[in-house]
Design a protein around this motif. Structure first.
Motif, short mmCIF file in Angstrom:
data_model
loop_
_atom_site.label_atom_id
_atom_site.label_comp_id
_atom_site.label_asym_id
_atom_site.label_seq_id
_atom_site.Cartn_x
_atom_site.Cartn_y
_atom_site.Cartn_z
N CYS A 137 46.09 26.21 46.84
CA CYS A 137 45.01 27.19 46.79
C CYS A 137 45.04 27.84 45.41
O CYS A 137 45.98 27.68 44.65
N ILE A 138 43.97 28.56 45.10
CA ILE A 138 43.94 29.39 43.90
C ILE A 138 43.88 30.83 44.38
O ILE A 138 43.46 31.12 45.50
N ILE A 139 44.31 31.74 43.52
CA ILE A 139 44.37 33.15 43.90
C ILE A 139 43.62 33.95 42.84
O ILE A 139 43.80 33.73 41.63
N VAL A 140 42.77 34.85 43.30
CA VAL A 140 41.96 35.69 42.41
C VAL A 140 42.16 37.14 42.83
O VAL A 140 42.20 37.45 44.03
N GLU A 141 42.26 38.02 41.85
CA GLU A 141 42.40 39.44 42.15
C GLU A 141 41.02 40.05 42.38
O GLU A 141 40.14 39.96 41.53
N ILE A 142 40.84 40.64 43.57
CA ILE A 142 39.58 41.29 43.91
C ILE A 142 39.92 42.70 44.40
O ILE A 142 40.67 42.87 45.37
N ASP A 143 39.37 43.69 43.71
CA ASP A 143 39.62 45.09 44.06
C ASP A 143 41.10 45.40 44.19
O ASP A 143 41.54 46.10 45.11
N GLY A 144 41.92 44.86 43.28
CA GLY A 144 43.34 45.15 43.25
C GLY A 144 44.18 44.35 44.24
O GLY A 144 45.39 44.56 44.33
N ILE A 145 43.55 43.45 45.00
CA ILE A 145 44.27 42.64 45.98
C ILE A 145 44.18 41.18 45.58
O ILE A 145 43.11 40.69 45.22
N PHE A 146 45.30 40.47 45.62
CA PHE A 146 45.32 39.05 45.29
C PHE A 146 44.91 38.25 46.53
O PHE A 146 45.60 38.28 47.55
N VAL A 147 43.77 37.56 46.41
CA VAL A 147 43.16 36.87 47.55
C VAL A 147 43.24 35.35 47.33
O VAL A 147 42.79 34.86 46.28
N PRO A 148 43.77 34.60 48.29
CA PRO A 148 43.80 33.13 48.15
C PRO A 148 42.45 32.51 48.53
O PRO A 148 41.77 32.99 49.44
N PHE A 149 42.08 31.47 47.79
CA PHE A 149 40.87 30.70 48.07
C PHE A 149 41.27 29.23 48.09
O PHE A 149 42.04 28.77 47.25
N PHE A 150 40.71 28.51 49.05
CA PHE A 150 41.05 27.10 49.21
C PHE A 150 39.91 26.25 48.66
O PHE A 150 38.73 26.48 48.97
N ILE A 151 40.27 25.27 47.85
CA ILE A 151 39.29 24.40 47.20
C ILE A 151 38.89 23.30 48.17
O ILE A 151 39.73 22.55 48.64
#
Length: 175
Positions: free
Chosen positions: A38-52
């Motif tokens: 997965c990739i992880i992106v910071e959104i509103d101070g929280i690291f959120v995983p996203f699956f490709i």
């Protein structure tokens, strides 16, 4: 909860591609989406995983990603210009995260381009689909300038202020 200390920066999201939620992304260090769970992106101070879900190659280090749960360009805009992280423990053994000051073209997204210290615009994306890498620069008057990423055009690079001063050939701003 994912902590910053367990992550490695591996690239950048650029902007949505089309209306179906596909995203342009650049991955550094020779990584491919195949290398990542997965990739992880910071959104509103929280690291959120996203699956490709799927990906297509766009250039040397660029990909068009379809991400699970992102179905429209409006949803994709939330990820635009974000840093991409991965869990350090899940990276391939061949992964070498640079601790030195080396910069990749994708690191320059969001930087300001100046000419003779006069701002021209912000680097919005990178086109590395050919051997001649181009910086895609958005100007204040909503125009796009394509600036070749060539040593002979660069006067200075300032990582502290995230600016690159260039001397452009005549006419390039009018293309």
């Amino acid at each position: 909860m994912i902590g910053r200390d367990s992550l490695s920066e591996i690239g950048h999201m650029a902007r949505p591609h089309g209306i179906g939620g596909e995203m342009t992304a650049s991955l550094d260090y020779g990584l491919s989406p195949d290398d990542l769970r997965c990739i992880i992106v910071e959104i509103d101070g929280i690291f959120v995983p996203f699956f490709i879900k799927s990906f297509r190659t766009k250039g040397h280090e660029s990909y068009l990603l379809t991400i699970d749960g992102i179905e429209s360009d409006n949803e994709a805009k939330l990820l635009a210009n974000k840093v991409i992280y991965a869990l350090t423990d899940e990276l391939p053994e061949s992964f070498e995260n640079e601790d030195e000051d080396g910069l990749y073209a994708s690191d320059l997204i969001g930087w300001t381009i100046t000419e003779d210290d006069t701002p021209l615009g912000i680097i919005d994306n990178i086109d590395d689909s050919t051997a001649n890498v181009l910086l895609i620069v958005s100007t204040a008057d909503n125009k796009t300038i394509y600036v070749p990423l060539a040593d002979e055009l660069i006067n200075s690079v300032d990582p502290d202020t995230k600016t690159i001063d260039v001397t452009l050939p005549d006419g390039i701003k009018d293309l």
